[in-house]
Each structure stands twice: as C-alpha cells, then as structure tokens.
Design a protein around this motif. Structure first.
Motif, mmCIF file in Angstrom:
data_model
loop_
_atom_site.group_PDB
_atom_site.id
_atom_site.type_symbol
_atom_site.label_atom_id
_atom_site.label_comp_id
_atom_site.label_asym_id
_atom_site.label_seq_id
_atom_site.Cartn_x
_atom_site.Cartn_y
_atom_site.Cartn_z
ATOM 1 N N LEU A 1 0.829 -1.204 0.000
ATOM 2 C CA LEU A 1 0.000 0.000 0.000
ATOM 3 C C LEU A 1 0.864 1.254 0.000
ATOM 4 O O LEU A 1 0.520 2.235 -0.625
ATOM 5 C CB LEU A 1 -0.924 0.004 1.221
ATOM 6 N N ARG A 2 2.006 1.174 0.692
ATOM 7 C CA ARG A 2 2.912 2.325 0.735
ATOM 8 C C ARG A 2 3.513 2.569 -0.648
ATOM 9 O O ARG A 2 3.554 3.699 -1.111
ATOM 10 C CB ARG A 2 4.019 2.101 1.752
ATOM 11 N N ALA A 3 3.963 1.498 -1.313
ATOM 12 C CA ALA A 3 4.603 1.636 -2.624
ATOM 13 C C ALA A 3 3.623 2.162 -3.670
ATOM 14 O O ALA A 3 4.009 2.899 -4.559
ATOM 15 C CB ALA A 3 5.182 0.294 -3.079
ATOM 16 N N ALA A 4 2.355 1.765 -3.565
ATOM 17 C CA ALA A 4 1.351 2.188 -4.544
ATOM 18 C C ALA A 4 0.972 3.652 -4.379
ATOM 19 O O ALA A 4 0.448 4.269 -5.289
ATOM 20 C CB ALA A 4 0.104 1.307 -4.434
ATOM 21 N N GLY A 5 1.225 4.208 -3.207
ATOM 22 C CA GLY A 5 0.901 5.614 -2.954
ATOM 23 C C GLY A 5 -0.574 5.816 -2.680
ATOM 24 O O GLY A 5 -1.379 4.902 -2.777
ATOM 25 N N GLY A 6 -0.920 7.028 -2.326
ATOM 26 C CA GLY A 6 -2.320 7.350 -2.098
ATOM 27 C C GLY A 6 -2.827 6.986 -0.711
ATOM 28 O O GLY A 6 -3.986 7.247 -0.396
ATOM 29 N N VAL A 7 -1.977 6.381 0.120
ATOM 30 C CA VAL A 7 -2.367 6.037 1.485
ATOM 31 C C VAL A 7 -1.336 6.661 2.419
ATOM 32 O O VAL A 7 -0.136 6.396 2.293
ATOM 33 C CB VAL A 7 -2.418 4.500 1.695
ATOM 34 N N GLY A 8 -1.809 7.501 3.331
ATOM 35 C CA GLY A 8 -0.913 8.197 4.249
ATOM 36 C C GLY A 8 -0.347 7.278 5.326
ATOM 37 O O GLY A 8 -0.852 6.183 5.567
ATOM 38 N N GLU A 9 0.703 7.746 5.975
ATOM 39 C CA GLU A 9 1.367 6.968 7.025
ATOM 40 C C GLU A 9 0.423 6.636 8.178
ATOM 41 O O GLU A 9 0.470 5.535 8.713
ATOM 42 C CB GLU A 9 2.606 7.696 7.542
ATOM 43 N N GLU A 10 -0.413 7.569 8.555
ATOM 44 C CA GLU A 10 -1.356 7.308 9.655
ATOM 45 C C GLU A 10 -2.376 6.240 9.248
ATOM 46 O O GLU A 10 -2.714 5.353 10.031
ATOM 47 C CB GLU A 10 -2.065 8.596 10.080
ATOM 48 N N GLN A 11 -2.851 6.319 8.003
ATOM 49 C CA GLN A 11 -3.766 5.291 7.499
ATOM 50 C C GLN A 11 -3.086 3.927 7.463
ATOM 51 O O GLN A 11 -3.692 2.920 7.813
ATOM 52 C CB GLN A 11 -4.268 5.633 6.094
ATOM 53 N N LEU A 12 -1.827 3.888 7.029
ATOM 54 C CA LEU A 12 -1.077 2.629 6.999
ATOM 55 C C LEU A 12 -0.931 2.032 8.397
ATOM 56 O O LEU A 12 -1.084 0.832 8.585
ATOM 57 C CB LEU A 12 0.307 2.831 6.382
ATOM 58 N N ARG A 13 -0.621 2.881 9.363
ATOM 59 C CA ARG A 13 -0.471 2.407 10.741
ATOM 60 C C ARG A 13 -1.783 1.812 11.238
ATOM 61 O O ARG A 13 -1.817 0.715 11.799
ATOM 62 C CB ARG A 13 -0.039 3.547 11.666
ATOM 63 N N CYS A 14 -2.870 2.500 10.995
ATOM 64 C CA CYS A 14 -4.188 2.025 11.419
ATOM 65 C C CYS A 14 -4.558 0.733 10.684
ATOM 66 O O CYS A 14 -5.070 -0.211 11.295
ATOM 67 C CB CYS A 14 -5.231 3.106 11.189
ATOM 68 N N PHE A 15 -4.284 0.682 9.375
ATOM 69 C CA PHE A 15 -4.556 -0.522 8.593
ATOM 70 C C PHE A 15 -3.788 -1.712 9.165
ATOM 71 O O PHE A 15 -4.340 -2.790 9.364
ATOM 72 C CB PHE A 15 -4.181 -0.308 7.124
ATOM 73 N N ARG A 16 -2.507 -1.498 9.441
ATOM 74 C CA ARG A 16 -1.665 -2.565 9.986
ATOM 75 C C ARG A 16 -2.219 -3.067 11.314
ATOM 76 O O ARG A 16 -2.346 -4.273 11.537
ATOM 77 C CB ARG A 16 -0.231 -2.054 10.153
ATOM 78 N N GLU A 17 -2.593 -2.152 12.200
ATOM 79 C CA GLU A 17 -3.137 -2.545 13.506
ATOM 80 C C GLU A 17 -4.472 -3.276 13.362
ATOM 81 O O GLU A 17 -4.717 -4.278 14.031
ATOM 82 C CB GLU A 17 -3.290 -1.318 14.402
ATOM 83 N N CYS A 18 -5.333 -2.775 12.482
ATOM 84 C CA CYS A 18 -6.637 -3.419 12.265
ATOM 85 C C CYS A 18 -6.468 -4.808 11.663
ATOM 86 O O CYS A 18 -7.147 -5.758 12.061
ATOM 87 C CB CYS A 18 -7.516 -2.561 11.354
ATOM 88 N N LEU A 19 -5.552 -4.948 10.704
ATOM 89 C CA LEU A 19 -5.306 -6.251 10.084
ATOM 90 C C LEU A 19 -4.711 -7.227 11.096
ATOM 91 O O LEU A 19 -5.124 -8.386 11.165
ATOM 92 C CB LEU A 19 -4.394 -6.104 8.868
ATOM 93 N N GLN A 20 -3.780 -6.764 11.908
ATOM 94 C CA GLN A 20 -3.191 -7.634 12.931
ATOM 95 C C GLN A 20 -4.260 -8.124 13.905
ATOM 96 O O GLN A 20 -4.292 -9.307 14.257
ATOM 97 C CB GLN A 20 -2.089 -6.899 13.702
ATOM 98 N N GLU A 21 -5.127 -7.234 14.325
ATOM 99 C CA GLU A 21 -6.184 -7.627 15.265
ATOM 100 C C GLU A 21 -7.171 -8.595 14.612
ATOM 101 O O GLU A 21 -7.584 -9.578 15.229
ATOM 102 C CB GLU A 21 -6.915 -6.395 15.802
ATOM 103 N N ALA A 22 -7.540 -8.327 13.363
ATOM 104 C CA ALA A 22 -8.458 -9.223 12.654
ATOM 105 C C ALA A 22 -7.831 -10.610 12.489
ATOM 106 O O ALA A 22 -8.498 -11.631 12.675
ATOM 107 C CB ALA A 22 -8.826 -8.637 11.284
ATOM 108 N N MET A 23 -6.544 -10.661 12.175
ATOM 109 C CA MET A 23 -5.843 -11.935 12.020
ATOM 110 C C MET A 23 -5.726 -12.654 13.363
ATOM 111 O O MET A 23 -5.950 -13.864 13.439
ATOM 112 C CB MET A 23 -4.460 -11.705 11.413
#
Length: 141
Positions: A1-23
């Motif tokens: 998601l970072r390499a593709a662009g269009g997603v901010g660092e804060e969004q990436l952090r939240c995505f990572r945390e949400c995905l980890q919790e879902a997993m």
C-alpha cells in the motif's frame, strides 16, 4: 500500500493494527507453533479478483473501498501466514517468496536465500508477477 501511494502513514499504521487484530481473532484457534503447517490452509489470505475478507475488513476501518484496494494491491495475491514464516506469491504463476521469517524456538536459524531479497524487491515495486523464462525445444521427425 505504501509503494502504490495514495495512502498516508497514519492510514497505513491504522490498517496494519486493524489487520493484525483481525488476524489474531480469526487465527486464535488455528495457530499451532509446535506444528506450524497445521491449519495453514485456514490462514491463507487470498486476493483472486475477489478481496479477502480480512484485508477488506481492515481496509474498511480506514475508509478504503474494495475498488481502491484493487487499484493499490495486485489482482492476484496469496499470503501464507504460518508461525515463524509469512510467504507470498503474486499471480498464479509467480514465485513463492518469504516475506518474514523467524527462527523456531530450539531450532537452528535458517540460512537466508539470495532470491528472498529479489522477491522482497519485486513486492516493493509492485510487479504483477515475476517474469517467466521458457526454454524452447523443437521436435522433428
């Protein structure tokens, strides 16, 4: 998601945390460190022109639609999430590459393969599938 662009660092952090919790929640009865391959099919994350529910759930938490995810991620991606190792394949014919590896307790650390660096770089630059090389053979009678 970072390499593709269009997603901010804060969004990436939240995505990572949400995905980890879902997993963590999804895998809690399917995680066997003493037998890492047990349950591996259940822990496979798959995008094959259809979004994996775990990725879709985490993306929804940060306001990313499935359509936007399909723009940012490969259309065919398989992740195998096992204790001590996470591997992936981009495309149906792509090479399987190790994204993350840690030594098993009591086991000797695995030797790093040269191809892993190449595979990780392919992942970062977003190749849709590793290139194929074919050998041609002609048969005559």
């Amino acid at each position: 998601l970072r390499a593709a662009g269009g997603v901010g660092e804060e969004q990436l952090r939240c995505f990572r945390e949400c995905l980890q919790e879902a997993m963590r929640e999804h895998y809690k009865h399917h995680w066997f460190p003493l037998v890492p391959s047990k349950g591996s099919g259940y822990r496979c994350i798959r995008i094959n022109h259809k979004m994996d529910p775990l990725i879709g759930k985490a993306a929804g938490m940060i306001g990313l639609s499935h359509e936007r995810l399909f723009q940012l991620l490969p259309s065919e991606l398989t992740l195998w999430v096992d204790p001590f190792e996470v591997s992936y394949r981009i495309g149906e014919d792509g090479s399987i590459c190790v994204l993350y590896e840690s030594p098993q307790p009591g086991a000797k650390a695995a030797k790093q393969l040269e191809s892993r660096t190449r595979c990780k770089e392919d992942w970062r630059i977003g190749r849709s599938s590793p290139s194929k090389s074919y050998n041609m053979m002609t048969v005559s009678s």
